[in-house]
Each structure stands twice: as C-alpha cells, then as structure tokens.
Design an enzyme around this catalytic site. Structure first.
Site, mmCIF file in Angstrom:
data_model
loop_
_atom_site.group_PDB
_atom_site.id
_atom_site.type_symbol
_atom_site.label_atom_id
_atom_site.label_comp_id
_atom_site.label_asym_id
_atom_site.label_seq_id
_atom_site.Cartn_x
_atom_site.Cartn_y
_atom_site.Cartn_z
ATOM 1 N N PRO A 265 -3.172 9.893 -23.450
ATOM 2 C CA PRO A 265 -4.165 10.260 -24.275
ATOM 3 C C PRO A 265 -4.870 9.095 -25.074
ATOM 4 O O PRO A 265 -3.896 8.392 -25.687
ATOM 5 C CB PRO A 265 -3.454 11.557 -25.026
ATOM 6 C CG PRO A 265 -2.094 11.112 -25.326
ATOM 7 C CD PRO A 265 -1.842 10.282 -24.039
ATOM 8 N N GLY A 266 -6.027 9.208 -25.288
ATOM 9 C CA GLY A 266 -6.606 8.431 -26.604
ATOM 10 C C GLY A 266 -7.293 9.496 -27.550
ATOM 11 O O GLY A 266 -6.584 9.766 -28.582
ATOM 12 N N ARG A 267 -8.474 9.989 -27.179
ATOM 13 C CA ARG A 267 -8.938 10.720 -28.163
ATOM 14 C C ARG A 267 -8.161 11.713 -28.913
ATOM 15 O O ARG A 267 -8.349 12.130 -30.047
ATOM 16 C CB ARG A 267 -10.162 11.692 -27.216
ATOM 17 C CG ARG A 267 -11.011 12.523 -28.109
ATOM 18 C CD ARG A 267 -11.748 13.323 -27.176
ATOM 19 N NE ARG A 267 -12.142 12.503 -25.842
ATOM 20 C CZ ARG A 267 -13.348 11.931 -25.873
ATOM 21 N NH1 ARG A 267 -14.144 11.779 -26.872
ATOM 22 N NH2 ARG A 267 -13.731 11.255 -24.577
ATOM 23 N N CYS A 336 -33.155 -0.895 -36.582
ATOM 24 C CA CYS A 336 -34.428 -1.283 -36.308
ATOM 25 C C CYS A 336 -34.499 -0.788 -34.758
ATOM 26 O O CYS A 336 -34.549 -1.721 -33.911
ATOM 27 C CB CYS A 336 -34.817 -2.677 -36.451
ATOM 28 S SG CYS A 336 -36.710 -2.859 -36.145
ATOM 29 N N GLU A 337 -34.219 0.619 -34.532
ATOM 30 C CA GLU A 337 -33.871 1.119 -33.018
ATOM 31 C C GLU A 337 -34.301 2.651 -33.425
ATOM 32 O O GLU A 337 -33.527 3.119 -34.113
ATOM 33 C CB GLU A 337 -32.856 0.706 -32.650
ATOM 34 C CG GLU A 337 -32.490 1.288 -31.286
ATOM 35 C CD GLU A 337 -32.593 0.285 -30.228
ATOM 36 O OE1 GLU A 337 -32.778 -1.037 -30.556
ATOM 37 O OE2 GLU A 337 -32.870 0.612 -28.849
ATOM 38 N N TYR A 372 -12.864 6.336 -30.546
ATOM 39 C CA TYR A 372 -14.118 5.697 -30.061
ATOM 40 C C TYR A 372 -15.368 5.616 -30.947
ATOM 41 O O TYR A 372 -16.573 5.825 -30.765
ATOM 42 C CB TYR A 372 -14.585 6.526 -28.700
ATOM 43 C CG TYR A 372 -13.756 6.758 -27.617
ATOM 44 C CD1 TYR A 372 -13.264 5.383 -27.020
ATOM 45 C CD2 TYR A 372 -13.044 7.822 -27.244
ATOM 46 C CE1 TYR A 372 -12.159 5.520 -25.698
ATOM 47 C CE2 TYR A 372 -12.201 7.858 -26.271
ATOM 48 C CZ TYR A 372 -11.665 6.841 -25.691
ATOM 49 O OH TYR A 372 -10.727 6.804 -24.607
HETATM 50 N N1 LLP Z 1 -6.555 6.464 -19.510
HETATM 51 C C1 LLP Z 1 -7.632 5.878 -18.745
HETATM 52 C C2 LLP Z 1 -7.336 5.280 -17.495
HETATM 53 C C3 LLP Z 1 -8.546 5.716 -19.226
HETATM 54 O O1 LLP Z 1 -9.763 5.433 -18.642
HETATM 55 C C4 LLP Z 1 -8.940 6.405 -20.569
HETATM 56 C C5 LLP Z 1 -10.417 6.475 -20.982
HETATM 57 C C6 LLP Z 1 -7.967 7.135 -21.068
HETATM 58 C C7 LLP Z 1 -6.801 7.271 -20.323
HETATM 59 C C8 LLP Z 1 -8.140 7.973 -22.267
HETATM 60 O O2 LLP Z 1 -9.008 8.662 -22.438
HETATM 61 P P1 LLP Z 1 -9.430 9.966 -23.400
HETATM 62 O O3 LLP Z 1 -7.845 10.452 -23.652
HETATM 63 O O4 LLP Z 1 -9.474 9.204 -24.652
HETATM 64 O O5 LLP Z 1 -10.177 10.862 -23.062
HETATM 65 N N2 LLP Z 1 -16.073 6.107 -24.952
HETATM 66 C C9 LLP Z 1 -15.767 7.711 -24.463
HETATM 67 C C10 LLP Z 1 -14.580 7.800 -23.750
HETATM 68 C C11 LLP Z 1 -14.398 7.001 -22.747
HETATM 69 C C12 LLP Z 1 -12.843 6.832 -22.109
HETATM 70 C C13 LLP Z 1 -12.839 6.103 -21.062
HETATM 71 N N3 LLP Z 1 -11.378 5.780 -20.403
HETATM 72 C C14 LLP Z 1 -16.165 8.711 -25.645
HETATM 73 O O6 LLP Z 1 -16.473 8.424 -26.771
HETATM 74 O O7 LLP Z 1 -16.068 9.718 -25.544
#
Ligand code: LLP
Length: 419
Positions: A265-267, A336-337, A372
């Site tokens: 997980p990231g988000r 400026c956009e 992000y």
């Molecule tokens: N693993 C892989 C292989 C991924 O491509 C990603 C996200 C993650 C894990 C983590 O995903 P998460 O748990 O954060 O959803 N910029 C976009 C999200 C793009 C995510 C790209 N890959 C946003 O702001 O919603």
C-alpha cells in the site's frame, strides 16, 4: 482504531507562521496507525511513490515496514533510510516496467530483487549478468481504479506482464538461471473488494504456472481511503486480508509449502496523515462566482487538476474569529494556468464548494493530502517545493525545508558559467 488527526486552529497557525505557507503537515500517529492496520499481512511493503520523505520512510521502517521502489532515486532513498531486510523479506524491491542504467547499476550493486513488468527486463538482467530473485507483476487482463489514469490492468495498460506470457517469462528466466520466487498483481489505485475476488482468482490461476518455485505472493497496493468522509466508508483491511489469505491457503495446498503474503500500500498508509496548509491571498468575484485564490497551486497538489480528485477543504480564520456564514466558493491557486483550481471534477469542470466566508490572510486547509501530494509536485512557473513538517510527540518538526531559488537554479548556473 481509526485515528484522524484533529488539526486545531493553534497547530495550523503555529505551523503556518513558523514555516510559511504553503506547507505540508503530516501526523506521525496516523501513519503508524494505518501501518498497524495493514500488518495483518505477513509483510507490508510500502510504495514509496505515495510519500517519499526520508522522515516518513524512517518512521515506517521503525515500525516494521519494508518498501517498494520504482526508480533509482527511490532505491537510493530506501537505502538512505536503512531498509536492509533479510534474504526472506528483502528491505527494498524494485518494481517497474523498464530499467534505466542507474537503476540497473544499483540493483546489481545491492542485489535488489526485481518485480518484473515486461519480458524484456528478464533479458536485460541476463545481459547485465544479474541474478537477483524475481517476482513477476502480472497484468491479469482487467483493471480498476478511481480514475482511468490509475487503472493499471487490461490491454490498454502499459503495466505488468500480460497473463498469457507468464510461462514464456518463466522459461526465459530458467534459461538464464534467474530464480522467479514470487507473483504480484496490482490492478490499480482505488480498487474495491468486489474486484478483489477476481484478482485472487487470477493469482490462483497464475500460481499454477510457477508451481513449487513460488515462495510469496503480493496483493499489490490500491487500498482506497474515504476522501468524502460522509459518503465513503474506510476499507475493511481485515476483510481484504481474509480474501487474500484464502487464496494463499489454496496456493499452499497446491505447492506443498508456506507462502508469504505481502501487501504493497501507498495511499492507505499516508493519505489521511497529510494536510496542505495554504493562505488566501485574494478574494474576488467573477460574475456571480466567488473565488478564493490561495498560495498553493497544482504545482503543490496536482490531484484535483490531474484526476478531478476531491479533497476535503476547510477554512481557518487568521485571527480566530468565528466563521459562521457559508457560501459557494471556487478555490484556485496562483499559477498562470486556468486549470489551477482545487474545486474541479474530472474533465476539468470547475465547481463550487460550500465553505465559510473568509478574508485575505485566512488559511485554507486541504485534507487527505499525505499521498501523491508532495511527491507529485513540480516547479512549473518556477515555484518552489513547499516545506514538509511532521507532527510528532506533540511538536511540529521540519522534515524538508522549503526549496530555495538557489537550489532551483543550481544545475542551470553551471551551464550558464560554461557559455
Ligand atoms: N504497487 C504498485 C505496483 C503501484 O503501481 C502502486 C501505485 C502501488 C503499489 C500503490 O498504490 P496505492 O496503494 O497508493 O493506491 N497518483 C495517483 C496514484 C497512482 C498510483 C500508481 N501506482 C493518485 O494520486 O491517486
């Protein structure tokens, strides 16, 4: 427990005054809380791209996470934060669809396992004489995401190895004597439990190709968070784990040994910890529409402009006066956009948000901005990266200084002196 940091007026004022606006504020407790929820999985491999600040990485390391890096820069951040790991659970895994020379050199030097996203990567490892353990990132033929831009499966996605090419990859790796020990599926960001059943079935199918060489499976990331707190529920991580655990057990029966289950997980880990604090610099009317122009733009938080993403917005008075009257407002930035608007929907449609009537100097806080946010910032219009601050042990700690003009132009200055 589902903790949410109550950003008080005092903390907002204190941080804005000490570090200037715009500024990112992350609550350490929320990050640790979300990590702990995920630790029902054997391994939590945090996706650095969501928030790559070294202090965030150190905090996660301290609490038992390992990481997923997608570039040479992210590998270097991971190494700097001290993610070492063990032979069974590597501290860093490199996940990408391509290599560049810098990433390949680091992978070779530090024997970093690779989660392969294209068959060509296996050949390139062979050519470079690198024999690190591999995972194959499978594109199961379908995907899902909160926006078309975050869907990473299906035949219109560039990500992963097409499921029908898995045997070919296994064959190629065998010829090169490179071990494939894991399988990984991440079909997109913002996936839900309904899609999970499909993903688990696909994993089960693919595991048959690897047989007893398989040692671990990764469920990828993609767990969503409730950006609209009144309408969306938080993901039930226990339920998520249950479905994956059932799949793991079926695979264990097939292969006859234990299979480690990873989550990536990231988000989910960092989004809710973060706030972008900005100051209102102009309040103006365009016909009937009321605009608040703030000192943060899509150079800071690009999600609304890029995906039409919705973030909760609140207003905090500069002088502590009560803000009782509410009106429909458009919140926009300084760039400026014309697309530099925080209240917009996918497709660029500008909309209003009911917010307290405010004045120049009051603060606008954009919530759930820990994922992000800073990592997708840019220097467009030669704007500087904002400072990042972590709220830890009841105090605000600066974890990244605001970028300076000298830093912004440092690499160009060298060029100027040359000509
Ligand atoms: N693993 C892989 C292989 C991924 O491509 C990603 C996200 C993650 C894990 C983590 O995903 P998460 O748990 O954060 O959803 N910029 C976009 C999200 C793009 C995510 C790209 N890959 C946003 O702001 O919603």
């Amino acid at each position: 427990m589902w903790t949410k940091f109550p950003l008080s007026v005092e903390i907002c004022h204190g941080v804005a005054k000490e570090f200037a606006t715009p500024v990112w504020l992350y609550d350490a407790n929320t990050i640790v809380d979300r990590l702990k929820l995920c630790q029902v999985f054997d391994t939590v491999r945090y996706a650095i791209k969501a928030n790559s600040n070294l202090a965030v990485l150190s905090l996660l390391k301290e609490h038992g996470a390992v990481v997923d890096a997608v570039s040479a820069g992210e590998i270097q951040r991971a190494l700097m934060a001290g993610f070492v790991g063990t032979s069974e659970v590597p501290g860093v895994v490199y996940t990408a669809d391509v290599f560049d020379d810098e990433a390949l050199a680091l992978i070779k030097k530090y024997s970093i396992p690779v989660n392969v996203g294209s068959p060509d990567m296996i050949s390139q490892l062979g050519e470079a004489g690198i024999k690190v353990p591999l995972t194959i990132r499978i594109n199961p033929g379908f995907g899902h995401g909160h926006s078309r831009k975050t869907n990473t499966g299906g035949d219109l996605s560039k990500h992963g190895v097409w499921h029908e090419q898995l045997s070919q990859c296994v064959q190629k790796a065998k010829e090169l004597d490179i071990p494939i020990t894991g399988l990984h599926i991440h079909i997109g960001s913002g996936a839900d439990l309904e899609h999970l059943a499909l993903v688990c079935d696909a994993m089960l199918e693919c595991s048959k190709v690897l047989g007893s060489d398989l040692r671990y499976i990764s469920a990828g990331g993609g767990l969503s968070i409730p950006y609209r707190k009144n309408e969306e529920d938080a993901v039930d991580v226990g339920e998520y784990f249950k479905l994956w655990d059932e799949t793991r057990q079926k695979i264990e029966k097939q292969v006859g040994h234990k299979i480690r289950l990873e989550l990536e997980p990231g988000r989910f880990i960092v989004a809710e910890s973060g706030f972008l604090i900005a100051q209102i610099r102009a309040v103006k009317k365009m016909g009937e529409n009321l605009f608040y122009l703030i000192d943060a733009g899509f150079t800071d938080l690009v999600r609304p402009a890029f995906y039409g993403a919705w973030h909760e917005i609140s207003v905090i008075a500069r002088d502590g006066r009560p803000l009782d009257e509410v009106a429909p407002v458009i919140v926009a930035g300084p760039l400026c956009e014309s697309g530099d608007v925080f209240t917009q929907e996918e497709g660029g449609f500008v909309v209003t948000r009911n917010l307290p009537l405010a004045q120049v100097g009051d603060y606008v806080v954009i919530h759930d901005a820990g994922a992000y946010g800073a990592t997708m910032s840019s220097n467009y219009n030669s704007r500087f990266y904002a400072a990042e601050v972590m709220w830890k042990e009841n105090a605000a700690k600066l974890i990244r200084k605001r970028q300076s003009f000298e830093h912004l132009i440092a690499n160009e200055l060298l060029q100027m002196r040359r000509y």
